[in-house]
Scaffold this active site. Structure first.
Site, mmCIF file in Angstrom:
data_model
loop_
_atom_site.group_PDB
_atom_site.id
_atom_site.type_symbol
_atom_site.label_atom_id
_atom_site.label_comp_id
_atom_site.label_asym_id
_atom_site.label_seq_id
_atom_site.Cartn_x
_atom_site.Cartn_y
_atom_site.Cartn_z
ATOM 1 N N SER A 194 54.597 -23.025 96.612
ATOM 2 C CA SER A 194 55.013 -21.778 97.270
ATOM 3 C C SER A 194 54.698 -21.939 98.753
ATOM 4 O O SER A 194 53.596 -21.647 99.192
ATOM 5 C CB SER A 194 54.251 -20.587 96.686
ATOM 6 N N LYS B 35 60.648 -16.710 96.487
ATOM 7 C CA LYS B 35 59.349 -16.768 95.807
ATOM 8 C C LYS B 35 58.332 -15.837 96.466
ATOM 9 O O LYS B 35 57.602 -15.103 95.787
ATOM 10 C CB LYS B 35 58.840 -18.216 95.816
ATOM 11 N N LYS C 60 47.918 -15.878 100.327
ATOM 12 C CA LYS C 60 48.816 -16.716 101.144
ATOM 13 C C LYS C 60 50.274 -16.298 100.933
ATOM 14 O O LYS C 60 51.034 -16.125 101.883
ATOM 15 C CB LYS C 60 48.635 -18.186 100.751
HETATM 16 P P1 NAD Z 1 45.772 -25.821 92.449
HETATM 17 O O1 NAD Z 1 44.845 -25.583 93.569
HETATM 18 O O2 NAD Z 1 45.308 -25.705 91.050
HETATM 19 O O3 NAD Z 1 46.470 -27.280 92.606
HETATM 20 C C1 NAD Z 1 46.779 -27.863 93.840
HETATM 21 C C2 NAD Z 1 46.505 -29.369 93.728
HETATM 22 O O4 NAD Z 1 46.886 -29.979 94.956
HETATM 23 C C3 NAD Z 1 45.023 -29.695 93.508
HETATM 24 O O5 NAD Z 1 44.872 -30.557 92.394
HETATM 25 C C4 NAD Z 1 44.601 -30.363 94.810
HETATM 26 O O6 NAD Z 1 43.595 -31.355 94.637
HETATM 27 C C5 NAD Z 1 45.918 -30.964 95.265
HETATM 28 N N1 NAD Z 1 45.952 -31.229 96.704
HETATM 29 C C6 NAD Z 1 45.529 -30.433 97.708
HETATM 30 N N2 NAD Z 1 45.751 -31.027 98.897
HETATM 31 C C7 NAD Z 1 46.324 -32.223 98.636
HETATM 32 C C8 NAD Z 1 46.796 -33.299 99.440
HETATM 33 N N3 NAD Z 1 46.717 -33.250 100.778
HETATM 34 N N4 NAD Z 1 47.337 -34.374 98.832
HETATM 35 C C9 NAD Z 1 47.423 -34.448 97.485
HETATM 36 N N5 NAD Z 1 46.984 -33.460 96.664
HETATM 37 C C10 NAD Z 1 46.455 -32.357 97.233
HETATM 38 O O7 NAD Z 1 47.008 -24.815 92.701
HETATM 39 P P2 NAD Z 1 48.157 -24.377 91.658
HETATM 40 O O8 NAD Z 1 47.758 -23.083 91.021
HETATM 41 O O9 NAD Z 1 48.558 -25.526 90.832
HETATM 42 O O10 NAD Z 1 49.303 -24.003 92.700
HETATM 43 C C11 NAD Z 1 50.124 -24.988 93.315
HETATM 44 C C12 NAD Z 1 51.247 -24.254 94.054
HETATM 45 O O11 NAD Z 1 52.001 -23.493 93.104
HETATM 46 C C13 NAD Z 1 50.753 -23.271 95.109
HETATM 47 O O12 NAD Z 1 51.634 -23.299 96.207
HETATM 48 C C14 NAD Z 1 50.801 -21.935 94.388
HETATM 49 O O13 NAD Z 1 50.937 -20.850 95.291
HETATM 50 C C15 NAD Z 1 52.002 -22.116 93.486
HETATM 51 N N6 NAD Z 1 52.038 -21.339 92.232
HETATM 52 C C16 NAD Z 1 50.925 -21.185 91.456
HETATM 53 C C17 NAD Z 1 51.024 -20.464 90.262
HETATM 54 C C18 NAD Z 1 49.836 -20.260 89.334
HETATM 55 O O14 NAD Z 1 49.923 -19.399 88.445
HETATM 56 N N7 NAD Z 1 48.743 -21.000 89.485
HETATM 57 C C19 NAD Z 1 52.257 -19.905 89.866
HETATM 58 C C20 NAD Z 1 53.373 -20.107 90.671
HETATM 59 C C21 NAD Z 1 53.258 -20.840 91.849
#
Ligand code: NAD
Length: 301
Positions: free
Chosen positions: A104, A178, A247
């Site tokens: 997102s 989104k 965010k």
């Molecule tokens: P999360 O924090 O669980 O996962 C993010 C991952 O990215 C982590 O494993 C982290 O180590 C990795 N990461 C961070 N910086 C990095 C880098 N520079 N290089 C490589 N890896 C890196 O977050 P999430 O809940 O999986 O969310 C991911 C995205 O999806 C976000 O943008 C969030 O807003 C969106 N989202 C989340 C949900 C939800 O329910 N969790 C639903 C829809 C959308």
């Protein structure tokens, strides 16, 4: 012109967190080969322990032999850095490769990133998702894609392994959609919480309230989904960090303000999540905003 992406094409997948992990597993389950990367070694090892994949040591190593690279990262700044930073994905990607950002990210920032990638010859599709961890596991996310329509069609089968694909418009439109969806999702929860707290303090039973609301015109995604599963049960474990919702609300507000649109409710909703994040921390669960409002009500007497 790229051709249809199909198994056993090797997909590069970057970001194996709460969402990225199960989404990448869907791709492996559909027969795609995977090369995965996460800044957290622990996350990459956990993923590789139960899913066949390569775990290249660097982003450039991952990019070198993948025609499609998917990002599922916390925000658009990180995505931009991973794609365009020094030794990033674009530094090693083969000609005609496709980038798909499922994070997102900022709609405004995505248009800038896409323009820079286009200069290097790489098209970007923004394809963020809605539905949370459970739907990521089931492959039933809503996927809102922005970008070149023919390219999205080439990637439709790949994306469909993770959910239902909607073409939102040109590049950036997926991310715009989104952030606006999450404004509605968050404000649904905030209004439901205010109503339930007021009712409870008057003497109503929250379970009864939710049952009645869900048979009435006041129902919304929070009364139908989040209340029964995460709030009435007091588990508060939706798997979506408070800081990520804050965010998304900032991104929606940025979008509304850049278009001169009315945004009072959006601004109030953003302030609420930011206050809850300040109190409980970035990694508290987004639905704990209900606890925040309950505590606020108690402290006000
Ligand atoms: P999360 O924090 O669980 O996962 C993010 C991952 O990215 C982590 O494993 C982290 O180590 C990795 N990461 C961070 N910086 C990095 C880098 N520079 N290089 C490589 N890896 C890196 O977050 P999430 O809940 O999986 O969310 C991911 C995205 O999806 C976000 O943008 C969030 O807003 C969106 N989202 C989340 C949900 C939800 O329910 N969790 C639903 C829809 C959308």
């Amino acid at each position: 012109m790229a051709s249809k992406i199909a198994p056993p094409e090797k997909i590069g997948f970057i970001g194996l967190g709460n969402m990225g992990g199960p989404m990448a597993r869907r791709l492996a389950g559909a027969g795609y080969k995977l090369a995965v990367f996460d800044a957290s070694k622990e996350a990459a090892e956990k993923f590789a322990a139960d899913t066949p994949c390569e775990t290249p040591a660097t982003l450039a190593d991952l990019a070198r032999d993948c025609r499609v690279v998917v990002t599922m990262l916390p925000d658009g700044y990180i995505v931009r850095n991973v794609l365009l930073g020094e030794h990033g994905v674009a530094s090693a990607l083969a000609k005609d490769s496709i980038l798909i950002d499922m994070s997102s990210s900022s709609p405004v920032g995505t248009r800038e990133t896409a323009a820079e990638l286009a200069k290097l010859g790489f098209p970007l599709i923004d394809a963020p998702v809605s539905g949370g961890v459970r739907k990521a596991i089931d492959g039933t996310l809503a996927i809102m894609a922005g970008g070149d329509a023919a390219l999205i069609e080439d990637c439709r089968d790949l994306l469909s392994t993770m959910g239902k694909v909607f073409v939102a418009g040109g590049v950036g439109c997926g991310h715009a959609m989104k952030s606006l969806n999450n404004f509605l999702s968050a404000s649904n929860l905030a209004t439901a919480a205010e109503a339930v707290i007021a009712g409870q303090r008057f003497g109503l039973d929250p379970k009864v309230m939710i049952e009645i609301l869900n048979a009435s015109t006041g129902k919304n995604s929070a009364t139908e989904g989040k209340y029964p599963v995460f709030i009435l049960t007091r588990t508060f474990n939706s798997g979506f960090f408070m800081g990520l919702m804050a965010k998304d609300l900032r991104l929606a507000l940025e979008l509304a303000e850049s278009t001169g649109s009315p945004s009072k409710l959006l601004s109030d909703t953003k302030d609420l999540w930011e206050a809850a994040e300040e109190k409980y921390g970035f990694k508290s669960d987004s639905v704990e905003v209900v606890r925040f409002l309950e505590e606020l009500a108690d402290s006000d007497g």
